[in-house]
Design a protein around this motif. Sequence first.
Motif, short mmCIF file in Angstrom:
data_model
loop_
_atom_site.label_atom_id
_atom_site.label_comp_id
_atom_site.label_asym_id
_atom_site.label_seq_id
_atom_site.Cartn_x
_atom_site.Cartn_y
_atom_site.Cartn_z
N GLY A 26 -84.96 -45.65 -111.52
CA GLY A 26 -86.46 -46.24 -112.34
C GLY A 26 -87.41 -46.92 -111.87
O GLY A 26 -86.41 -47.41 -110.69
N GLY A 27 -88.73 -46.80 -112.08
CA GLY A 27 -89.58 -47.52 -111.17
C GLY A 27 -89.44 -47.45 -109.61
O GLY A 27 -89.40 -46.31 -109.62
N THR A 28 -90.17 -48.19 -109.27
CA THR A 28 -91.17 -48.67 -107.79
C THR A 28 -90.37 -49.26 -106.92
O THR A 28 -90.75 -50.32 -107.02
N PHE A 29 -88.83 -48.77 -106.69
CA PHE A 29 -88.32 -50.45 -105.86
C PHE A 29 -88.82 -51.06 -104.71
O PHE A 29 -89.14 -51.73 -104.42
N ARG A 30 -89.68 -49.75 -103.58
CA ARG A 30 -90.31 -50.38 -102.44
C ARG A 30 -91.74 -51.38 -103.08
O ARG A 30 -92.49 -51.93 -102.06
N ASP A 31 -91.93 -51.96 -104.21
CA ASP A 31 -92.88 -51.65 -104.55
C ASP A 31 -92.47 -53.29 -105.32
O ASP A 31 -93.42 -54.49 -106.05
N SER A 32 -91.32 -53.21 -105.48
CA SER A 32 -90.99 -54.77 -105.60
C SER A 32 -90.36 -55.73 -105.11
O SER A 32 -89.45 -55.24 -104.11
#
Length: 123
Positions: A26-32
């Motif tokens: 879920g979410g956008t790992f690379r932006d976190s």
Amino acid sequence: QVQLVESGGGLVQAGDSLRLSCTASGGTFRDSAMGWFRQAPGKEREFVSTIGRAGDDYYALDVKGRFAISRDNAKNTVYLQMNSLKPEDTAVYYCASRSERYASGYSTDYNYWGQGTQVTVSS
């Protein structure tokens, strides 16, 4: 909704190494930005390490030089390589994710948390 699952904990002897993994869905790992925290019995949760979107990494003073954080965006996974483990490293280790690109050592900056993995270091 981001879900985080830690793995890699266990019982080791002082001086040994362990590698913890935390895989996100879920979410956008690379932006976190991602972080590792730990909580020992009877103590408050404390910062261990964090890594930003750009790979910038930071460490608590008592683990600097022994632990290394890294991330693999293709696998949505963050790692914590722990070397030269000491009995005082014994704790439940938690992975955390924040919806910002910048690394942070403050637990209140994180939006999502894993359930934790136990690390026990015997003397």
